[in-house]
Enzyme design. Structure first.
Site, PDB file in Angstrom:
ATOM      1  N   GLY A  17     -58.197  35.698  11.466  1.00 37.39           N
ATOM      2  CA  GLY A  17     -57.819  34.546  10.660  1.00 37.39           C
ATOM      3  C   GLY A  17     -58.880  33.468  10.750  1.00 37.39           C
ATOM      4  N   GLU A  81     -48.933  33.671   8.624  1.00 39.79           N
ATOM      5  CA  GLU A  81     -49.354  33.734  10.026  1.00 39.79           C
ATOM      6  C   GLU A  81     -48.141  33.894  10.913  1.00 39.79           C
ATOM      7  OE1 GLU A  81     -52.355  30.746  11.071  1.00 39.79           O
ATOM      8  OE2 GLU A  81     -52.345  30.220   8.948  1.00 39.79           O
ATOM      9  N   ARG A 106     -37.791  25.478   8.052  1.00 37.98           N
ATOM     10  CA  ARG A 106     -38.079  24.215   7.353  1.00 37.98           C
ATOM     11  C   ARG A 106     -39.211  24.415   6.352  1.00 37.98           C
ATOM     12  NH1 ARG A 106     -42.919  22.300   9.206  1.00 37.98           N
ATOM     13  NH2 ARG A 106     -43.585  23.041  11.267  1.00 37.98           N
TER      14      ARG A 106
END
Length: 156
Positions: A17, A81, A106
């Protein structure tokens, strides 16, 4: 909107990443390749989710997952991720990561500082741990999806 896509089953190779999770945040994440990210439903809301994750044929662990643009880092590409709530001895790039997303915490938001971001992630992790102990989430930990046939690489 998030809930109608759940539980969401996904499997793919772990790729390198941005190199931020471990280094800047102390919270390592496993990243899926672009192809896997693009296979997600286009209308799945961005935000923070939780569920179960398994590397290769290893054990199934609790995880927190972020889908989105990471406003704090102003990404141009959407990323998915996974932070597995477990300490691994080494990197597992190139391994197959299997995940089941079972719940939504959320929406994505921006943070004024790195500390605020880290604090929010730690709260997300605590929330994920609580939710995943509930029977309706716990049962997915045992799903046959996590049992890869020996020696077989599965790509969806």
């Amino acid at each position: 909107g998030a809930m109608r896509h759940l539980p969401y089953f996904c499997r793919g190779e772990v790729v390198k990443g941005f190199g931020r999770g471990s280094k800047e945040l102390g919270i390592p994440t496993a990243n899926f390749s672009e192809q896997v990210v693009e296979s997600f439903p286009s209308d799945i809301p961005t935000g923070i989710y939780y569920g179960w994750a398994c590397v290769g044929n290893g054990d199934v662990h609790k995880m927190v997952l972020s889908i989105g643009w990471n406003p704090f880092y102003k990404n141009i590409k959407k990323s998915v991720e996974t932070h597995i709530i477990h300490t691994f001895k080494e990197d597992f790039y190139g391994e197959i990561l299997s995940i089941v997303i079972t719940g939504y915490i959320r929406p994505e938001k921006n943070f004024g500082s790195l500390d605020a971001l880290i604090l929010a992630i730690q709260e997300d992790i605590e929330e994920a741990k609580r939710q995943l102990d509930l029977p309706e989430h716990l049962k997915l930990k045992e799903d046959n999806f996590f049992h890869l046939p020996e020696g077989k690489i599965v790509n969806n």
